[in-house]
Design an enzyme around this catalytic site. Structure first.
Site, PDB file in Angstrom:
ATOM      1  CG  ASP A  81     -45.861   0.926 -21.845  1.00 54.86           C
ATOM      2  OD1 ASP A  81     -46.679   1.724 -22.357  1.00 54.86           O
ATOM      3  OD2 ASP A  81     -44.883   0.501 -22.477  1.00 54.86           O
ATOM      4  CG  HIS A 117     -38.631   8.384 -23.996  1.00 51.92           C
ATOM      5  ND1 HIS A 117     -38.244   7.186 -24.566  1.00 51.92           N
ATOM      6  CD2 HIS A 117     -39.977   8.425 -24.142  1.00 51.92           C
ATOM      7  CE1 HIS A 117     -39.312   6.561 -25.043  1.00 51.92           C
ATOM      8  NE2 HIS A 117     -40.388   7.311 -24.787  1.00 51.92           N
ATOM      9  CD  GLU A 174     -45.597   3.185 -27.660  1.00 50.64           C
ATOM     10  OE1 GLU A 174     -45.187   3.339 -28.836  1.00 50.64           O
ATOM     11  OE2 GLU A 174     -45.007   3.700 -26.683  1.00 50.64           O
ATOM     12  CD  GLU A 175     -42.568   4.324 -24.059  1.00 51.92           C
ATOM     13  OE1 GLU A 175     -41.741   4.264 -24.977  1.00 51.92           O
ATOM     14  OE2 GLU A 175     -43.136   5.366 -23.729  1.00 51.92           O
ATOM     15  NE  ARG A 233     -46.647  14.781 -43.278  1.00 52.85           N
ATOM     16  CZ  ARG A 233     -46.478  15.975 -43.834  1.00 52.85           C
ATOM     17  NH1 ARG A 233     -46.836  17.051 -43.170  1.00 52.85           N
ATOM     18  NH2 ARG A 233     -45.974  16.096 -45.045  1.00 52.85           N
TER      19      ARG A 233
END
Length: 398
Positions: free
Chosen positions: A85, A369, A143-144, A182
């Site tokens: 998306d 973004h 996802e956003e 990580r």
């Protein structure tokens, strides 16, 4: 070892498809679609896999697509995920393949995720007779925005039979050529709240007849600042933002109602729970102190993203022991402030989410973004080879 020769062949095939990979990314970049509205993008992905030797499930939890590559041999099942998306942003990159959809932009790299995954998926299908077990490719929508596509895809059976899940995010502000990882908590959980403070309005000349919602809300905003500094352990991390304080009115009218909206980020489940508890407690205190009432809408939008240490150790071992020509280093990074709905897969299955550096070749790295956001497309080939190597070692490595 068998997996080394298979990885060598995989990389050769990927190299041969580089131009197609970049072409797919540029097509998707020019034709972005917002979360839950990615109908044409989903059709584009579906059409790509049609006729290939795989099982395709469409409309999974919405616009999601699940592609299963079955070797026909017994073995484990690995899930690999890419999102597709875009964002409600007007592009300012001046790229020749810039967005053709006004006000919509791939400003986070999901076009690149999808492009590398499609080409990798095609290549794994071509080579499936050299694998064991299954590969489940999760092409995820939305996802956003919370609650995003991961939740609905999982509810619709996307992880059925999957043992572990791996995901990648390209990162514009991380050095191209390097992979970063990580173990443990790696990205923040996020929560949203909306509060309506209900007082008693009146004329500015008679404040004694009112319950001033603005005064009460202002004290609440100040009180919030003590949560992180006084309620959280100094070894924990959290943030609280009031992004909207809607108290507009006339200069001589005492407001009867104020609306606040806020955002919470934390790097542990314990901090997420503490912050919510403290917000509720402070609202109760403000209510008593100023004689107002309140309505609270509090939503935990995304959990903390947890990288399973054993799964992460496996993935990093593969990357360190595989000759990927474009890869110059594998490094541990600090936890990342944004939230990521891959966290929902990681709650269901032991998972690893890692980052591929993608600073543009000109060195001008804009954050995700941002209307000028762009990536170095070399990161796509690194992503494909890294994820492909993990798949091969996972399924046939000893």
């Amino acid at each position: 070892m068998a997996e080394q020769s298979v990885k060598t062949e995989l990389m050769q095939r990927l190299d041969e498809k580089k131009d197609r990979m970049f072409g797919i990314r540029r097509y998707l970049h020019a034709h972005p679609e917002l979360s839950f509205k990615e109908d044409k993008t989903a059709k584009y992905i579906q059409d790509f896999y049609q006729g290939k030797d795989c099982v395709i499930r469409t409309n999974v939890g919405g616009n999601g697509i699940v592609v299963t590559v079955d070797s026909g041999k017994p073995g484990k099942t690995i899930g690999i995920r890419a999102d597709f998306d875009a964002l409600p942003i007007t592009e300012e990159t001046n790229l020749p393949f810039a967005s053709q959809n006004p006000g919509v932009m791939h400003a986070c790299g999901h076009d690149g995720h999808t492009a590398y995954m499609m080409i990798l998926g095609e290549t794994l299908i071509e080579m499936k007779d050299k694998l064991e077990g299954k590969v489940v490719i999760l092409h995820q929508h939305a996802e956003e925005v919370p609650l995003g596509g991961a939740v609905s895809m999982i509810a619709d059976g996307a992880l059925d039979g999957v043992d572990n899940v791996f995901g990648i995010h390209v990162m514009s502000e991380m050095e191209t050529g390097k992979i970063f990882y990580r173990p443990g908590n790696v990205q923040t959980g996020c929560s949203y709240f909306k509060i309506t403070i209900n007082g008693v309005g009146g004329h500015g000349s008679s404040p004694h007849k009112t319950k001033d919602a603005i005064v009460a809300a202002s004290h609440f905003v100040v009180a919030l600042q003590t949560i992180v500094s006084r309620a959280l352990s100094p070894f924990d991390v959290g943030s609280i933002t009031i992004g909207n304080f809607d108290g507009k009115g006339s200069s001589n009218v005492i407001k009867d109602k104020v609306i606040l909206e806020g955002d919470v980020r934390s790097i542990s489940d314990e901090a997420q729970e503490t912050i919510e508890r403290e917000i509720r407690a402070k609202l109760n205190g403000i209510s008593t102190m100023f004689g107002v009432t309140y309505d609270l809408d509090y939503k935990n939008d995304c959990p903390v993203l947890y990288n399973d240490p054993e799964t992460t150790e496996f993935g990093i071992k593969v990357l360190n022991n595989t000759d990927i020509p474009e890869l110059t280093g594998v490094e541990m990074c600090e936890p990342q402030p944004p939230s990521e709905d891959f966290a929902y897969y990681a709650k269901e299955r032991p998972s690893m989410f890692f980052y591929v550096g993608a600073t543009p070749e000109n060195g001008k790295a804009y954050p995700h973004h941002n209307p000028k956001f762009d990536i170095d497309e070399k990161s796509l080939m690194i992503s494909a080879k890294a994820m492909g190597s993990i798949v091969v070692d996972y399924l046939i490595g000893k």
